[in-house]
Design a protein around this motif. Structure first.
Motif, PDB file in Angstrom:
ATOM      1  N   GLY A 138       0.790  -1.226   0.000  1.00 31.73           N
ATOM      2  CA  GLY A 138       0.000   0.000   0.000  1.00 31.73           C
ATOM      3  C   GLY A 138       0.821   1.274   0.000  1.00 31.73           C
ATOM      4  O   GLY A 138       0.287   2.349  -0.274  1.00 31.73           O
ATOM      5  N   ALA A 139       2.129   1.165   0.303  1.00 35.71           N
ATOM      6  CA  ALA A 139       2.935   2.378   0.380  1.00 35.71           C
ATOM      7  C   ALA A 139       3.020   3.063  -0.986  1.00 35.71           C
ATOM      8  O   ALA A 139       2.832   4.288  -1.092  1.00 35.71           O
ATOM      9  N   VAL A 140       3.264   2.274  -2.020  1.00 37.49           N
ATOM     10  CA  VAL A 140       3.425   2.859  -3.353  1.00 37.49           C
ATOM     11  C   VAL A 140       2.101   3.498  -3.798  1.00 37.49           C
ATOM     12  O   VAL A 140       2.073   4.641  -4.261  1.00 37.49           O
ATOM     13  N   GLY A 145      -1.562  -3.774  -7.222  1.00 33.95           N
ATOM     14  CA  GLY A 145      -0.425  -4.470  -6.608  1.00 33.95           C
ATOM     15  C   GLY A 145       0.485  -4.980  -7.702  1.00 33.95           C
ATOM     16  O   GLY A 145       0.242  -4.752  -8.886  1.00 33.95           O
ATOM     17  N   SER A 146       1.559  -5.684  -7.297  1.00 31.38           N
ATOM     18  CA  SER A 146       2.426  -6.214  -8.334  1.00 31.38           C
ATOM     19  C   SER A 146       2.369  -7.727  -8.333  1.00 31.38           C
ATOM     20  O   SER A 146       3.141  -8.385  -8.994  1.00 31.38           O
ATOM     21  N   ASP A 199       7.282  -8.064  -4.900  1.00 33.43           N
ATOM     22  CA  ASP A 199       5.887  -8.310  -4.545  1.00 33.43           C
ATOM     23  C   ASP A 199       5.866  -8.776  -3.099  1.00 33.43           C
ATOM     24  O   ASP A 199       6.811  -9.385  -2.620  1.00 33.43           O
ATOM     25  N   ASN A 200       4.782  -8.452  -2.430  1.00 37.34           N
ATOM     26  CA  ASN A 200       4.725  -8.785  -1.008  1.00 37.34           C
ATOM     27  C   ASN A 200       4.257 -10.211  -0.739  1.00 37.34           C
ATOM     28  O   ASN A 200       4.227 -10.631   0.408  1.00 37.34           O
ATOM     29  N   ASP A 238      10.948  -0.301  -0.050  1.00 38.41           N
ATOM     30  CA  ASP A 238      10.933  -0.014  -1.492  1.00 38.41           C
ATOM     31  C   ASP A 238      11.797   1.177  -1.884  1.00 38.41           C
ATOM     32  O   ASP A 238      12.315   1.230  -2.994  1.00 38.41           O
ATOM     33  N   ASN A 266       6.875  -4.332   5.644  1.00 38.10           N
ATOM     34  CA  ASN A 266       6.778  -4.058   4.207  1.00 38.10           C
ATOM     35  C   ASN A 266       8.194  -4.104   3.647  1.00 38.10           C
ATOM     36  O   ASN A 266       9.179  -4.070   4.395  1.00 38.10           O
TER      37      ASN A 266
HETATM   38  N1  GLU Z   1       5.781  -2.991  -1.223  1.00 38.59           N
HETATM   39  C1  GLU Z   1       4.809  -2.439  -2.132  1.00 38.59           C
HETATM   40  C2  GLU Z   1       3.970  -1.359  -1.454  1.00 38.59           C
HETATM   41  O1  GLU Z   1       3.974  -1.194  -0.286  1.00 38.59           O
HETATM   42  C3  GLU Z   1       3.839  -3.476  -2.640  1.00 38.59           C
HETATM   43  C4  GLU Z   1       4.388  -4.665  -3.350  1.00 38.59           C
HETATM   44  C5  GLU Z   1       3.219  -5.528  -3.843  1.00 38.59           C
HETATM   45  O2  GLU Z   1       2.391  -4.983  -4.555  1.00 38.59           O
HETATM   46  O3  GLU Z   1       3.131  -6.714  -3.524  1.00 38.59           O
HETATM   47  O4  GLU Z   1       3.249  -0.659  -2.082  1.00 38.59           O
END
Ligand code: GLU
Length: 389
Positions: A74-76, A234-235, A172-173, A161, A158
């Motif tokens: 969610g950070a991105v 998401g990725s 990807d998480n 990134d 997390n």
């Molecule tokens: N670490 C990324 C974030 O916080 C997400 C990675 C993912 O989408 O799995 O946005």
């Protein structure tokens, strides 16, 4: 809040159905992975009501005597909305790094506030691939998570990134959650996503059926997954979820894919038995589980069929069975071991530098001393430092 009363070792091998994930005797320690599309609305704002509901479910798990770790994306997405970056901040690595720096503050604030409403203390950990791939740092992360859980906190983890670059990123998480589960000695990982689980074919096909239980991520299972993240936010996508399931099953950890878009998603999935549960396959020792989950390998060693068979039967890798060496590695580095057609069959920590393996490949143990100039080690990769795939 009660802490866990049950031993962490081996209990996860008793997990056979989704409802076992709420049983503190079978699942004393659980990881919830929350995808970006659940946490952040299409308008770029956090979905506070949804998160409030999930924090309520986390509290219930704690009250049952389960310890909970969160892996939160969610950070991105949050940061990109604040900065007005196109493609949700995923247009370039630089965008994603900047977005994450802004979004991560908001994300941890949210978790801290909403877990706080449930009388739970949030603890933030940001990790990189290297933190979990290097044994010493992995053990440090593991100790910190253990300490936090003992102290009653909920670690919220997390990927870091903003400092991770392409080559050294989980990206990807889903896989991050599986690696965190290993480091945390957890029994199960729940991937909360915007899909119900794994279908036997493209879910848009009316004939598609949800697979309730998967015993082993085989080629056939891989063929059922398509690579894209359905939300586009998401990725992950199903491919990264299956990679996470592979890491987990080798480490004796159960993994479930559940639909997080429903009300009280964890309870809903367990009560209605909807989702996909990947059963743990084997309980490797902690060093082997760590090795099997490593993503960055420094080279590969090809072996002949006789050697491949000996490895499958539990033998160490000897120079005589090696046919080819690729890459540059040093003693102690993780390498991939492949069969004649190049399929990886094992990975392990190598006892020699790549240039030495080039010199001794194909030779019997008694021929090695003059080639090396010193007494040979017992194996090129010792079976205790190797994990079969
Ligand atoms: N670490 C990324 C974030 O916080 C997400 C990675 C993912 O989408 O799995 O946005």
């Amino acid at each position: 809040m009660p802490g866990t009363k049950h031993s962490l070792s081996d209990t996860s091998m008793n997990i056979k159905r989704l409802s076992d994930l709420a049983d503190p005797a079978k699942t004393p320690r659980i990881v919830f992975k929350v995808g970006s599309s659940l946490l952040v609305g299409r308008n770029g704002l956090p979905r506070r009501d949804w998160l409030t509901m999930l924090c309520g479910e986390i509290r219930e798990a704690r009250l049952r005597g389960q310890e909970v770790i969160v892996v939160s994306s969610g950070a991105v997405a949050l940061g990109a909305a604040r900065l007005g970056l196109e493609k949700g901040g995923r247009g370039s690595l630089a965008d994603a790094q900047a977005a994450a720096a802004v979004g991560q503050i908001e994300l941890s604030g949210l978790w801290s506030e909403l877990l706080g409403h449930q009388d739970l203390t949030a603890a933030q950990l940001l990790v990189t691939l290297q933190d979990l791939d290097e044994r010493r740092r992995y053990l440090n992360a593991s100790a910190t998570i253990g300490k936090l859980l003992k102290a009653g906190a909920v670690p919220v983890i997390n990927e870091n990134d903003s400092v991770a670059t392409h080559e050294i990123r989980f990206g990807d998480n889903d896989r991050l959650a599986a690696r965190v589960a290993q480091a945390a000695n957890a029994n199960a990982v729940v991937l909360l996503s915007d899909v119900d689980g794994l279908y036997d074919r493209n879910p848009t096909d009316p004939e598609a059926k949800l697979l309730p239980i998967v015993e082993g991520v085989t080629e056939e299972i891989h063929a059922m997954a398509s690579g894209d993240s359905s939300s586009g936010m998401g990725s992950g996508g199903m491919t990264s979820k299956l990679q996470a399931a592979e890491i987990a099953e080798r480490a004796g950890i159960a993994l479930a894919i559940l639909n997080g878009t429903l009300l009280r998603p964890f309870n809903y999935a367990l009560d209605n038995d909807t989702g996909t549960l990947f059963l743990p396959r084997r309980n490797d020792t902690s060093i082997k589980a760590w090795l099997g989950g490593r993503q960055r390998l420094f080279g590969s060693i090809m072996v002949d069929p006789g050697c491949a068979k000996a490895l499958a039967e539990g033998g160490s890798l000897l120079a005589t069975g090696i046919t080819q060496v690729e890459g540059t590695f040093s003693r102690g580095d993780p390498v991939s071991i492949c069969d004649v057609v190049g399929t990886p069959i094992a990975q392990g920590l190598v006892e020699y530098d790549s240039e030495e393996v080039q010199r001794i490949k194909g030779h019997r143990t008694e021929e090695l001393q003059p080639l090396l100039g010193y007494s040979p080690r017992s194996a090129v990769v010792h079976r205790d430092q190797m994990v079969l795939l």
